[in-house]
Design a protein around this motif. Structure first.
Motif, PDB file in Angstrom:
ATOM      1  N   ALA A 117       0.769  -1.297   0.066  1.00  0.00           N
ATOM      2  CA  ALA A 117       0.000  -0.097   0.093  1.00  0.00           C
ATOM      3  C   ALA A 117       0.964   1.210   0.031  1.00  0.00           C
ATOM      4  CB  ALA A 117      -0.940   0.000   1.245  1.00  0.00           C
TER       5      ALA A 117
ATOM      6  N   ASP B   3      -2.168   4.543   1.189  1.00  0.00           N
ATOM      7  CA  ASP B   3      -3.399   3.702   1.250  1.00  0.00           C
ATOM      8  C   ASP B   3      -4.115   3.201  -0.055  1.00  0.00           C
ATOM      9  OD1 ASP B   3      -3.513   4.312   4.020  1.00  0.00           O
ATOM     10  OD2 ASP B   3      -4.292   6.381   3.869  1.00  0.00           O
ATOM     11  N   VAL B   4      -3.194   3.373  -0.894  1.00  0.00           N
ATOM     12  CA  VAL B   4      -3.607   2.711  -2.321  1.00  0.00           C
ATOM     13  C   VAL B   4      -2.797   1.387  -2.382  1.00  0.00           C
ATOM     14  CG1 VAL B   4      -3.896   2.879  -4.857  1.00  0.00           C
ATOM     15  CG2 VAL B   4      -4.387   4.838  -3.256  1.00  0.00           C
TER      16      VAL B   4
ATOM     17  N   VAL C  88      -0.626  -1.211  -4.438  1.00  0.00           N
ATOM     18  CA  VAL C  88      -0.239  -0.951  -5.706  1.00  0.00           C
ATOM     19  C   VAL C  88       0.842  -2.148  -6.045  1.00  0.00           C
ATOM     20  CG1 VAL C  88      -0.174   1.645  -5.754  1.00  0.00           C
ATOM     21  CG2 VAL C  88       1.882   0.407  -5.062  1.00  0.00           C
TER      22      VAL C  88
ATOM     23  N   PRO D  63      -1.735   1.154  -9.642  1.00  0.00           N
ATOM     24  CA  PRO D  63      -2.800   0.661  -8.625  1.00  0.00           C
ATOM     25  C   PRO D  63      -3.196  -0.777  -8.878  1.00  0.00           C
ATOM     26  CG  PRO D  63      -3.034   2.860  -9.472  1.00  0.00           C
ATOM     27  CD  PRO D  63      -2.082   2.393 -10.298  1.00  0.00           C
TER      28      PRO D  63
ATOM     29  N   ASP E 211      -6.148  -1.680  -8.315  1.00  0.00           N
ATOM     30  CA  ASP E 211      -7.721  -1.230  -8.858  1.00  0.00           C
ATOM     31  C   ASP E 211      -7.403  -0.187  -9.848  1.00  0.00           C
ATOM     32  OD1 ASP E 211     -10.280  -0.384  -9.354  1.00  0.00           O
ATOM     33  OD2 ASP E 211     -10.836   0.046  -7.129  1.00  0.00           O
TER      34      ASP E 211
ATOM     35  N   ALA F 200      -9.292   1.747 -10.965  1.00  0.00           N
ATOM     36  CA  ALA F 200     -10.197   3.174 -10.796  1.00  0.00           C
ATOM     37  C   ALA F 200      -9.695   3.986  -9.675  1.00  0.00           C
ATOM     38  CB  ALA F 200     -11.719   2.695 -10.659  1.00  0.00           C
ATOM     39  N   ALA F 201      -8.548   3.404  -8.988  1.00  0.00           N
ATOM     40  CA  ALA F 201      -8.101   3.956  -7.567  1.00  0.00           C
ATOM     41  C   ALA F 201      -7.214   5.128  -8.109  1.00  0.00           C
ATOM     42  CB  ALA F 201      -7.321   3.039  -7.017  1.00  0.00           C
ATOM     43  N   ARG F 202      -7.223   6.230  -7.551  1.00  0.00           N
ATOM     44  CA  ARG F 202      -6.395   7.317  -7.747  1.00  0.00           C
ATOM     45  C   ARG F 202      -5.314   7.484  -6.621  1.00  0.00           C
ATOM     46  NH1 ARG F 202      -8.187  11.283 -11.077  1.00  0.00           N
ATOM     47  NH2 ARG F 202      -7.123  12.848  -9.662  1.00  0.00           N
ATOM     48  N   LEU F 203      -4.146   7.571  -7.253  1.00  0.00           N
ATOM     49  CA  LEU F 203      -2.727   7.795  -6.594  1.00  0.00           C
ATOM     50  C   LEU F 203      -2.133   9.024  -6.820  1.00  0.00           C
ATOM     51  CD1 LEU F 203      -0.675   6.237  -4.534  1.00  0.00           C
ATOM     52  CD2 LEU F 203       0.085   4.922  -6.408  1.00  0.00           C
TER      53      LEU F 203
END
Length: 201
Positions: free
Chosen positions: A95, A98-99, A101, A136, A138, A140-143
């Motif tokens: 992580a 909090d994403v 990857v 990521p 996901d 759709a996740a923003r990092l």
């Protein structure tokens, strides 16, 4: 089968065993590919083979996920010494901010090997880090990464170093890349090794 071919096959077997046994957590067999004076250099740890194994065990227990995959290999033989270069990828999942990857780093294992009492073993493993990326899990996740922190690490492993710094590791920032002084010095050390000279540590 001639002696040179036997040596080449033994070295290839050793390099492949390193990856399978290390990634599987088969620590006892993993130790067997190293000589007692063997050393490992990595972005997140540098030291003896035994120190590397102990740190790997601790990371394994904490859920650190690092996997390796091998490609083409070139071996330079000089009697009882060899330099092996093997194309590889390092894949690490964690992580970051909090994403979740994945980081994939492409490079080479640059290995100093020796044959002692009829057995080939690793004396020094120095990866060469050529390029990497972070994605990521996901889509759709923003990092959003800290641009200043990312730029503080060498281009060849900046994303890998960024991830590893986020999970608590101190990063070595002068590892060899595809080009530059560090990799030129490594090649020079390899040439000296094949000539029978003492290894610079």
């Amino acid at each position: 089968m001639d002696d040179e071919l036997r040596d080449r096959l033994a070295i290839r077997d050793l390099i492949e065993n390193w990856v399978v046994w290390r990634d599987a957590g088969d620590w006892e067999r993993f130790r067997s590919v190293w000589f007692d004076d063997g050393r490992m250099m990595a972005t997140w740890t540098q030291g003896t083979a035994d120190e590397f194994i102990e740190m790997s065990k601790r990371g394994w227990a904490k859920g650190v996920s690092i996997l390796h995959f091998l490609g083409a290999q070139s071996i330079d033989l000089a009697g009882k010494r060899a330099i092996s270069q093997t194309k590889m990828t390092i894949s690490q999942r964690a992580a970051v901010h909090d994403v979740a990857v994945d980081v994939v780093c492409t490079g080479r294992f640059y290995d100093f090997l020796e044959k002692r009492e009829g057995r080939w073993g690793l004396v020094l493993r120095q990866p060469i880090y050529e390029k990497d990326r972070m994605d990521p899990i996901d889509p759709a996740a923003r990092l959003t990464l800290d641009a200043k922190l990312l730029a503080s690490f060498p281009e060849g492993y900046c994303h890998l170093a960024y991830l590893q710094s986020q999970i608590g590791y101190k990063i070595k920032t002068d590892m060899p890349g595809l080009k530059g002084d560090a990799v030129a010095r490594l090649y020079a050390s390899g040439a000296k090794w094949l000539k029978g000279e003492k290894l610079d540590r």
